[in-house]
Design a protein around this motif. Structure first.
Motif, PDB file in Angstrom:
ATOM      1  N   LEU A 106      15.585   1.066 -13.701  1.00  0.00           N
ATOM      2  CA  LEU A 106      16.232   1.118 -15.009  1.00  0.00           C
ATOM      3  C   LEU A 106      15.219   0.833 -16.114  1.00  0.00           C
ATOM      4  CD1 LEU A 106      19.596  -0.758 -14.337  1.00  0.00           C
ATOM      5  CD2 LEU A 106      19.255   1.700 -14.639  1.00  0.00           C
ATOM      6  N   PRO A 107      15.135   1.685 -17.133  1.00  0.00           N
ATOM      7  CA  PRO A 107      14.209   1.436 -18.235  1.00  0.00           C
ATOM      8  C   PRO A 107      14.478   0.087 -18.904  1.00  0.00           C
ATOM      9  CG  PRO A 107      15.073   3.675 -18.350  1.00  0.00           C
ATOM     10  CD  PRO A 107      15.851   2.968 -17.286  1.00  0.00           C
ATOM     11  N   LEU A 108      13.389  -0.594 -19.253  1.00  0.00           N
ATOM     12  CA  LEU A 108      13.423  -1.862 -20.004  1.00  0.00           C
ATOM     13  C   LEU A 108      13.991  -3.031 -19.204  1.00  0.00           C
ATOM     14  CD1 LEU A 108      14.692  -0.516 -23.469  1.00  0.00           C
ATOM     15  CD2 LEU A 108      12.344  -0.694 -22.636  1.00  0.00           C
ATOM     16  N   GLN A 109      14.246  -2.836 -17.911  1.00  0.00           N
ATOM     17  CA  GLN A 109      14.778  -3.909 -17.076  1.00  0.00           C
ATOM     18  C   GLN A 109      13.667  -4.458 -16.180  1.00  0.00           C
ATOM     19  OE1 GLN A 109      17.969  -5.118 -17.471  1.00  0.00           O
ATOM     20  NE2 GLN A 109      17.903  -3.668 -19.178  1.00  0.00           N
ATOM     21  N   PRO A 110      13.335  -5.753 -16.286  1.00  0.00           N
ATOM     22  CA  PRO A 110      12.274  -6.324 -15.455  1.00  0.00           C
ATOM     23  C   PRO A 110      12.556  -6.122 -13.968  1.00  0.00           C
ATOM     24  CG  PRO A 110      12.913  -7.854 -17.196  1.00  0.00           C
ATOM     25  CD  PRO A 110      13.926  -6.749 -17.208  1.00  0.00           C
ATOM     26  N   CYS A 111      11.526  -5.768 -13.217  1.00  0.00           N
ATOM     27  CA  CYS A 111      11.652  -5.574 -11.765  1.00  0.00           C
ATOM     28  C   CYS A 111      10.321  -5.942 -11.112  1.00  0.00           C
ATOM     29  CB  CYS A 111      12.082  -4.158 -11.429  1.00  0.00           C
ATOM     30  SG  CYS A 111      11.215  -2.872 -12.353  1.00  0.00           S
ATOM     31  N   ASN A 112       9.897  -7.190 -11.333  1.00  0.00           N
ATOM     32  CA  ASN A 112       8.603  -7.651 -10.837  1.00  0.00           C
ATOM     33  C   ASN A 112       8.500  -7.576  -9.319  1.00  0.00           C
ATOM     34  OD1 ASN A 112       8.117  -8.183 -13.507  1.00  0.00           O
ATOM     35  ND2 ASN A 112       8.133 -10.402 -13.317  1.00  0.00           N
ATOM     36  N   GLU A 113       9.632  -7.787  -8.625  1.00  0.00           N
ATOM     37  CA  GLU A 113       9.594  -7.771  -7.171  1.00  0.00           C
ATOM     38  C   GLU A 113       9.265  -6.377  -6.636  1.00  0.00           C
ATOM     39  OE1 GLU A 113      13.651  -6.543  -8.386  1.00  0.00           O
ATOM     40  OE2 GLU A 113      12.254  -8.121  -9.013  1.00  0.00           O
ATOM     41  N   VAL A 114       9.773  -5.344  -7.282  1.00  0.00           N
ATOM     42  CA  VAL A 114       9.466  -3.970  -6.856  1.00  0.00           C
ATOM     43  C   VAL A 114       8.037  -3.612  -7.247  1.00  0.00           C
ATOM     44  CG1 VAL A 114      10.131  -1.550  -7.078  1.00  0.00           C
ATOM     45  CG2 VAL A 114      11.888  -3.330  -7.042  1.00  0.00           C
ATOM     46  N   MET A 115       7.588  -4.094  -8.370  1.00  0.00           N
ATOM     47  CA  MET A 115       6.214  -3.872  -8.802  1.00  0.00           C
ATOM     48  C   MET A 115       5.236  -4.441  -7.776  1.00  0.00           C
ATOM     49  SD  MET A 115       4.681  -4.975 -12.502  1.00  0.00           S
ATOM     50  CE  MET A 115       2.986  -4.684 -12.987  1.00  0.00           C
ATOM     51  N   ALA A 116       5.540  -5.611  -7.234  1.00  0.00           N
ATOM     52  CA  ALA A 116       4.681  -6.225  -6.212  1.00  0.00           C
ATOM     53  C   ALA A 116       4.677  -5.404  -4.929  1.00  0.00           C
ATOM     54  CB  ALA A 116       5.148  -7.650  -5.932  1.00  0.00           C
ATOM     55  N   VAL A 117       5.825  -4.864  -4.548  1.00  0.00           N
ATOM     56  CA  VAL A 117       5.912  -4.012  -3.360  1.00  0.00           C
ATOM     57  C   VAL A 117       5.069  -2.750  -3.544  1.00  0.00           C
ATOM     58  CG1 VAL A 117       7.482  -2.567  -2.001  1.00  0.00           C
ATOM     59  CG2 VAL A 117       8.157  -4.893  -2.633  1.00  0.00           C
ATOM     60  N   PHE A 118       5.108  -2.164  -4.734  1.00  0.00           N
ATOM     61  CA  PHE A 118       4.341  -0.964  -5.027  1.00  0.00           C
ATOM     62  C   PHE A 118       2.842  -1.246  -4.921  1.00  0.00           C
ATOM     63  CE2 PHE A 118       3.004   2.250  -8.464  1.00  0.00           C
ATOM     64  CZ  PHE A 118       2.976   3.300  -7.564  1.00  0.00           C
ATOM     65  N   TYR A 119       2.396  -2.356  -5.473  1.00  0.00           N
ATOM     66  CA  TYR A 119       0.980  -2.701  -5.422  1.00  0.00           C
ATOM     67  C   TYR A 119       0.535  -2.934  -3.978  1.00  0.00           C
ATOM     68  CZ  TYR A 119      -3.445  -5.045  -6.286  1.00  0.00           C
ATOM     69  OH  TYR A 119      -4.780  -5.387  -6.270  1.00  0.00           O
ATOM     70  N   ASP A 120       1.327  -3.664  -3.215  1.00  0.00           N
ATOM     71  CA  ASP A 120       1.026  -3.911  -1.800  1.00  0.00           C
ATOM     72  C   ASP A 120       0.865  -2.601  -1.041  1.00  0.00           C
ATOM     73  OD1 ASP A 120       1.365  -5.835   0.786  1.00  0.00           O
ATOM     74  OD2 ASP A 120       2.630  -4.064   1.049  1.00  0.00           O
ATOM     75  N   SER A 121       1.750  -1.649  -1.301  1.00  0.00           N
ATOM     76  CA  SER A 121       1.726  -0.370  -0.593  1.00  0.00           C
ATOM     77  C   SER A 121       0.512   0.459  -0.977  1.00  0.00           C
ATOM     78  CB  SER A 121       3.014   0.408  -0.877  1.00  0.00           C
ATOM     79  OG  SER A 121       4.156  -0.353  -0.510  1.00  0.00           O
ATOM     80  N   LEU A 122       0.146   0.453  -2.258  1.00  0.00           N
ATOM     81  CA  LEU A 122      -1.037   1.203  -2.686  1.00  0.00           C
ATOM     82  C   LEU A 122      -2.316   0.627  -2.080  1.00  0.00           C
ATOM     83  CD1 LEU A 122      -0.259   1.859  -6.460  1.00  0.00           C
ATOM     84  CD2 LEU A 122      -0.071   3.468  -4.560  1.00  0.00           C
ATOM     85  N   CYS A 123      -2.383  -0.688  -1.977  1.00  0.00           N
ATOM     86  CA  CYS A 123      -3.559  -1.308  -1.356  1.00  0.00           C
ATOM     87  C   CYS A 123      -3.680  -0.889   0.105  1.00  0.00           C
ATOM     88  CB  CYS A 123      -3.476  -2.826  -1.473  1.00  0.00           C
ATOM     89  SG  CYS A 123      -3.722  -3.456  -3.156  1.00  0.00           S
ATOM     90  N   LEU A 124      -2.561  -0.827   0.817  1.00  0.00           N
ATOM     91  CA  LEU A 124      -2.584  -0.378   2.209  1.00  0.00           C
ATOM     92  C   LEU A 124      -2.949   1.098   2.305  1.00  0.00           C
ATOM     93  CD1 LEU A 124       0.572  -2.202   3.610  1.00  0.00           C
ATOM     94  CD2 LEU A 124      -1.792  -2.589   4.322  1.00  0.00           C
ATOM     95  N   LEU A 125      -2.481   1.885   1.351  1.00  0.00           N
ATOM     96  CA  LEU A 125      -2.736   3.322   1.373  1.00  0.00           C
ATOM     97  C   LEU A 125      -4.225   3.630   1.216  1.00  0.00           C
ATOM     98  CD1 LEU A 125      -1.258   6.065   1.539  1.00  0.00           C
ATOM     99  CD2 LEU A 125      -1.104   6.037  -0.952  1.00  0.00           C
ATOM    100  N   GLU A 126      -4.968   2.731   0.602  1.00  0.00           N
ATOM    101  CA  GLU A 126      -6.401   2.940   0.444  1.00  0.00           C
ATOM    102  C   GLU A 126      -7.147   2.867   1.768  1.00  0.00           C
ATOM    103  OE1 GLU A 126      -8.354   1.997  -3.530  1.00  0.00           O
ATOM    104  OE2 GLU A 126      -7.208   0.185  -3.095  1.00  0.00           O
ATOM    105  N   GLY A 127      -6.568   2.218   2.770  1.00  0.00           N
ATOM    106  CA  GLY A 127      -7.223   2.071   4.054  1.00  0.00           C
ATOM    107  C   GLY A 127      -6.899   3.200   5.013  1.00  0.00           C
TER     108      GLY A 127
END
Length: 234
Positions: A106-127
């Motif tokens: 949802l626009p303008l709605q904080p979602c830090n927990e999903v943001m952390a999941v996205f970062y974790d997944s991108l870091c794994l994708l680099e390997g």
């Protein structure tokens, strides 16, 4: 957001150049959620940001919030995920995830927990890790945060711990409680692997993968998760 200057931490999900020569970014920001940010004239070189406005760039975004618009002033890049952006297959996978976030958050709605999941997944994708398994981890962790992911350990009917799982719709049953003979059957070896894939911390997951041979058909399981996400948030 009130009018004024901000330094926001976030990631670029989408980039768009307008016919007027402006650059519009759709960013996911910590504490402020996803929203559009405008860089007037940036596409014509009036203010050069280089590759810092490309999707998947993480950094600190200096902005000014007017009564109607959020304007970009400067970017301090912290992570560019170059190993992903220089690999067409990995980039395609990462952009699929970014598009899902763009579509369902949802626009303008904080979602830090999903943001952390996205970062974790991108870091794994680099390997050098199976991309479908990483996508399973990304989708399941995101959906679990929102209460949408199916419970894989216990039967949705009787609550008993399952060995072989029978996935029907958005829930999992044990053998005694299954009623539909067309549900997706997950053997116990695959089920155990799938739980490890989403539950282990990133560093532990990398070490575990080096010792095992992946068996689960994550392409099928990811399709099931995307169907649940689509139907739940339609």
């Amino acid at each position: 957001m009130r009018q004024g200057f901000y330094k926001l931490t976030g990631v670029v999900l989408k980039r768009h150049e307008t016919s007027e020569g402006d650059i519009r970014l759709y960013n996911l920001f910590r504490d402020f959620g996803p929203q559009w940010i405008l860089a007037p004239g940036a596409a014509r070189g009036r203010r050069r940001f280089g590759g810092a406005t490309e999707p998947l760039i993480w950094g600190h975004f200096s902005c000014y919030k007017s009564p109607k618009q959020l304007y970009l002033r400067d970017i301090e890049v912290k992570e560019d995920h170059w190993n992903i952006r220089s690999n067409p297959d990995k980039l395609e996978r990462a952009m699929i995830w970014a598009n899902l976030l763009t579509k369902y958050l949802l626009p303008l709605q904080p979602c830090n927990e999903v943001m952390a999941v996205f970062y974790d997944s991108l870091c794994l994708l680099e390997g050098d890790i199976d991309e479908s398994m990483i996508e399973w981890r990304f989708l399941y962790r995101w959906m679990k945060k929102w209460g949408l992911a199916p419970e894989l350990i216990r039967c949705a009917s009787c609550g008993k711990e399952v060995t072989t799982a029978y996935w029907d719709g958005d829930v999992v049953f044990c053998e005694e409680c299954r009623s539909n003979k067309d549900e997706l059957i997950i053997p116990k070896e695959e089920l155990r692997e799938m739980v490890f894939a989403f539950a282990l911390p990133r560093e532990s997951l990398v070490r575990w993968i080096q010792r095992v041979e992946l068996r689960a058909n994550y392409v099928v399981y990811n399709r099931k998760l995307r169907d649940i996400l689509r139907l739940s948030l339609a």
